[in-house]
Scaffold this motif. Structure first.
Motif, PDB file in Angstrom:
ATOM      1  N   PRO A 131       0.823  -1.216   0.000  1.00 47.18           N
ATOM      2  CA  PRO A 131       0.000   0.000   0.000  1.00 47.18           C
ATOM      3  C   PRO A 131       0.857   1.266   0.000  1.00 47.18           C
ATOM      4  N   THR A 146       0.969   3.983   1.778  1.00 52.63           N
ATOM      5  CA  THR A 146       0.606   4.719   2.998  1.00 52.63           C
ATOM      6  C   THR A 146       1.900   5.089   3.730  1.00 52.63           C
ATOM      7  N   GLU A 169       2.849   4.297   6.633  1.00 51.24           N
ATOM      8  CA  GLU A 169       3.432   3.146   7.323  1.00 51.24           C
ATOM      9  C   GLU A 169       4.391   2.347   6.431  1.00 51.24           C
ATOM     10  N   ASN A 203      -5.776  -6.889   8.934  1.00 52.44           N
ATOM     11  CA  ASN A 203      -5.411  -6.127   7.731  1.00 52.44           C
ATOM     12  C   ASN A 203      -5.805  -6.832   6.428  1.00 52.44           C
ATOM     13  N   GLN A 241      -6.121  -4.168   2.587  1.00 53.03           N
ATOM     14  CA  GLN A 241      -5.140  -3.167   2.142  1.00 53.03           C
ATOM     15  C   GLN A 241      -4.177  -3.676   1.061  1.00 53.03           C
ATOM     16  N   GLU A 261      -7.668   3.729  11.808  1.00 52.50           N
ATOM     17  CA  GLU A 261      -6.508   3.927  10.923  1.00 52.50           C
ATOM     18  C   GLU A 261      -6.762   3.247   9.569  1.00 52.50           C
ATOM     19  N   GLN A 262      -7.341   2.031   9.610  1.00 51.66           N
ATOM     20  CA  GLN A 262      -7.589   1.298   8.358  1.00 51.66           C
ATOM     21  C   GLN A 262      -8.607   2.044   7.494  1.00 51.66           C
ATOM     22  N   ASP A 296      -6.812   5.018   6.018  1.00 48.94           N
ATOM     23  CA  ASP A 296      -5.906   4.628   4.918  1.00 48.94           C
ATOM     24  C   ASP A 296      -6.695   4.340   3.640  1.00 48.94           C
ATOM     25  N   ASN A 329      -9.416   5.769   2.913  1.00 48.02           N
ATOM     26  CA  ASN A 329     -10.147   6.999   2.582  1.00 48.02           C
ATOM     27  C   ASN A 329     -11.666   6.786   2.585  1.00 48.02           C
TER      28      ASN A 329
END
Ligand SMILES: C[S@@+](CC[C@H](N)C(=O)[O-])C[C@H]1O[C@@H](n2cnc3c(N)ncnc32)[C@H](O)[C@@H]1O
Length: 331
Positions: A94, A96, A98, A248, A251, A284-285, A288, A290
């Motif tokens: 991804p 992002t 992170e 997760n 993602q 947060e997910q 990320d 949006n």
């Protein structure tokens, strides 16, 4: 002076020693003793490895189930490469913060369920995994590789079933693991909890077949079910689950518009009081991906989890892994 608890533990150890001597005396030939030695050594080696791995942190420690789990992992390790990817799997890193700086060249997928941090270190030393990459060939400009796992580690899983869900009457509950991949959540849930049913849904045919094979071989189908499909085709699974686990899931596997569609679908179909366990943080997910249309505070309330160990009892990575796990209740 010893307290009662210590005396009780000493008694247990003495009883175990004398039972062991009785077993040895019951054998007739030196060949039988040799074979028994081999058998006992194998079990104790695995047991000690497991105690080391968990540093004896869990109270409901069960040697038989821990051995079954080790056996399943051995089986999966033999069937899969170290990266534990499916043939032709398209995993996309991804874009992002992170994963900034993570590229195909600098990143290795290593399955945390099959390989502990210690295993990764050993594999690296044996040259099976490259721990370092050369930034600038020929120079000494060497940097460490980034490791990514697409499975939950055994430590995280036992923490979930033996601590996070401890205190919840789980015997009549349905647990749904969205994106069950190797089936790690299902095997640990089966072996280390009394939950009524564990359902894994997995998009990838190769992984769904692999899980079905293990479930059949280890006779877990009384409480475990695997569905090969996209979660988007199964609103009723979300509506009937009591506990939903998502590590997760989307993602690395879908474009942003698809991730947004899946999250909206999950938002709409989860019923009040359902518990959702995510890692990392659900907010947060959603950020990320949006997902601006999902009002987090109207959907769920976070239930704070207190890690039951001191920071010094865990390695830095283990502490981080447990901190990633979050629990929510649907409003
Ligand atoms: C990060 S892995 C999670 C592994 C596993 N739950 C665990 O904790 O060890 C995510 C998995 O979700 C699957 N997946 C992605 N999107 C999915 C979808 N829409 N429906 C079902 N499975 C999906 C992927 O194929 C992948 O194997």
């Amino acid at each position: 002076m010893m307290n009662d608890k210590n005396e009780f533990q000493e008694d247990k150890l003495d009883n175990a020693k004398s039972s062991f001597l009785k077993i040895i005396n019951s054998l007739d030939t030196s060949e039988q003793i040799k074979q028994f030695n081999e058998f006992a050594k194998n079990i104790l080696d695995k047991e000690i490895k497991d105690i080391d791995d968990f540093s004896n942190r869990f109270t409901k420690y069960n040697i038989n189930n821990a051995l079954i789990l080790e056996n399943i992992k051995d089986k999966l390790r033999n069937k899969l490469s170290i990266t534990a990817e499916a043939p032709n799997e398209n995993i996309v890193i991804p874009k992002t913060i992170e994963y900034e700086g993570y590229t195909k060249e600098t990143t290795v997928n290593v399955d945390a369920f099959l390989y502990s941090d210690k295993d990764v270190e050993e594999l690296g030393l044996n040259g099976q995994l490259k721990n370092y990459f050369c930034n600038d060939c020929g120079s000494k400009n060497i940097e460490s590789l980034n490791f990514i796992s697409h499975s939950t580690s055994t430590l995280q899983l036992r923490y979930i079933f033996e601590h996070v869900l401890n205190g919840i009457e789980i015997n009549d509950k349905i647990v749904l693991d969205i994106g069950s991949r190797l089936g790690s959540v299902l095997y640990v849930g089966y072996l280390f909890s009394s939950t009524k049913k564990l359902i894994g849904i997995e998009l990838n045919q190769f992984f769904a077949d692999l899980q079905k094979e293990i479930i059949q071989e280890y006779n877990m189908s009384d409480r475990v079910e695997i569905i090969q499909d996209d979660i988007m085709n199964h609103p009723q699974l979300l509506q009937t689950a009591d506990i939903i686990i998502m590590n997760n899931v989307f993602q690395f596997f879908h474009s942003l518009p698809i991730q947004q569609a899946i999250w909206s679908f999950i938002r709409v179909n989860t019923k009040p009081s359902t518990l959702i366990i995510t890692f990392p943080d659900l907010k947060e997910q959603l950020g990320d991906a949006n997902c601006t249309n999902i009002d987090f505070d109207k959907w769920v309330k976070e239930i704070k989890i207190k890690i039951p160990y001191k920071k010094s009892q865990l390695t830095e990575d283990e502490w981080k892994d447990l901190k990633l796990i979050h629990l929510y209740k649907v409003l």
